[in-house]
Scaffold this motif. Structure first.
Motif, mmCIF file in Angstrom:
data_model
loop_
_atom_site.group_PDB
_atom_site.id
_atom_site.type_symbol
_atom_site.label_atom_id
_atom_site.label_comp_id
_atom_site.label_asym_id
_atom_site.label_seq_id
_atom_site.Cartn_x
_atom_site.Cartn_y
_atom_site.Cartn_z
ATOM 1 N N ASN A 3 -14.249 20.497 5.316
ATOM 2 C CA ASN A 3 -13.150 19.595 4.943
ATOM 3 C C ASN A 3 -13.702 18.191 4.779
ATOM 4 O O ASN A 3 -14.145 17.572 5.751
ATOM 5 C CB ASN A 3 -12.070 19.581 6.030
ATOM 6 N N GLY A 81 -12.278 25.368 2.185
ATOM 7 C CA GLY A 81 -12.147 24.010 2.687
ATOM 8 C C GLY A 81 -11.533 23.128 1.617
ATOM 9 O O GLY A 81 -11.266 23.596 0.499
ATOM 10 N N PHE A 82 -11.302 21.884 1.985
ATOM 11 C CA PHE A 82 -10.608 20.957 1.083
ATOM 12 C C PHE A 82 -11.458 19.731 0.817
ATOM 13 O O PHE A 82 -12.245 19.314 1.667
ATOM 14 C CB PHE A 82 -9.307 20.463 1.724
ATOM 15 N N LEU A 101 -4.800 19.537 10.697
ATOM 16 C CA LEU A 101 -6.006 20.364 10.616
ATOM 17 C C LEU A 101 -6.399 20.887 11.996
ATOM 18 O O LEU A 101 -6.907 22.002 12.116
ATOM 19 C CB LEU A 101 -7.155 19.579 9.976
ATOM 20 N N THR A 106 -9.391 23.639 11.988
ATOM 21 C CA THR A 106 -10.375 23.330 10.934
ATOM 22 C C THR A 106 -10.397 21.813 10.727
ATOM 23 O O THR A 106 -9.838 21.323 9.754
ATOM 24 C CB THR A 106 -10.008 24.008 9.600
ATOM 25 N N VAL A 108 -11.492 17.747 10.079
ATOM 26 C CA VAL A 108 -12.261 17.049 9.037
ATOM 27 C C VAL A 108 -13.744 17.134 9.410
ATOM 28 O O VAL A 108 -14.126 16.852 10.546
ATOM 29 C CB VAL A 108 -11.821 15.569 8.950
#
Ligand code: B4P
Length: 192
Positions: A3, A81-82, A101, A106, A108
């Motif tokens: 992330n 993931g982002f 998150l 999950t 950052v």
């Protein structure tokens, strides 16, 4: 899961680099600016509320953004993931993102901060304004207002991630591919 928060002032190259990172690492790219412009095009209630702020170069209120992002993140439960592009833009948004998150276990992974001088930002955005049709790029006063909003409300977000030891600073001037190479090697170091 990877992330990444892509951070920097307006015109720093977030949207440009996010496209390259997304393809390289197979991530979902979430740009709050793009999502808001979509809502404006649809003439939705959110779009109408956001347009008034955006046309003046101001940040849209935290309440509108945080609710919007929670529902967008929930649409992608099985991603690798982002890449968060243009979000978080206030410390309150950063806290809300952490909370969301952390619930999903999950967090950052890192914030990538693109560093570009103000004169270069204004030059890039006025140039884009000649063809983009974006009202917030067309006028130098609005661009300056966006940079002021960044300095007042968004810049403190860098300290928020620095305190968590997650801030990676990247030189954002030069050829787009060269900047991407710097970003890529920073991300690869995270994984090694
Ligand atoms: P955004 O859409 O996020 O716009 P931006 O900050 O201007 O960055 P963008 O990603 O578009 O530009 P880029 O740097 O890639 O936000 C717009 C507005 O939406 C905000 O002002 C605010 O009102 C609202 N908003 C969005 N998110 C919000 C949030 N979380 N909370 C509250 N409000 C929110 O590129 C700029 C130009 O530079 C491009 O033309 C590109 O081609 C060029 N460029 C890129 N890299 C270059 C390089 N290396 N050399 C030369 N030119 C380069």
């Amino acid at each position: 899961m990877l992330n990444l928060v892509l951070f920097g002032p307006p015109g720093a190259g977030k949207g440009t680099q996010a496209e390259l990172i997304k393809n390289e690492f197979n991530l979902i790219h979430l740009s709050t600016g793009d999502i808001l412009r979509d809502e404006i095009k649809k003439n939705s209630v959110l779009g109408k509320q956001a347009k008034a702020f955006m046309d003046e170069g101001k940040l849209v209120t935290n309440e509108l953004i945080i609710n919007m992002m929670e529902s967008v993140i929930n649409e992608h439960p099985n991603s690798n993931g982002f890449i968060f592009d243009g979000y978080p833009r206030t410390v309150e948004q950063a806290q809300a993102l952490d909370e969301m998150l952390n619930k999903k276990q999950t967090p950052v992974t890192a914030m990538l901060m693109l560093v570009v001088a103000p004169e270069e930002l204004i030059k890039r955005l006025l140039l884009r304004g000649q063809t983009s049709g974006r009202t917030d790029d067309a006028n130098e006063n609005v661009i300056q207002a966006r940079i002021n909003e960044y300095n007042n409300k968004t810049a403190p977000v860098a300290n928020y991630y620095s305190d968590q030891d997650k801030l990676l600073s990247i030189e954002g001037v030069g050829e787009i591919q060269d900047i991407f190479s710097r970003i890529k090697s920073s991300i690869q170091k995270l994984n090694s």
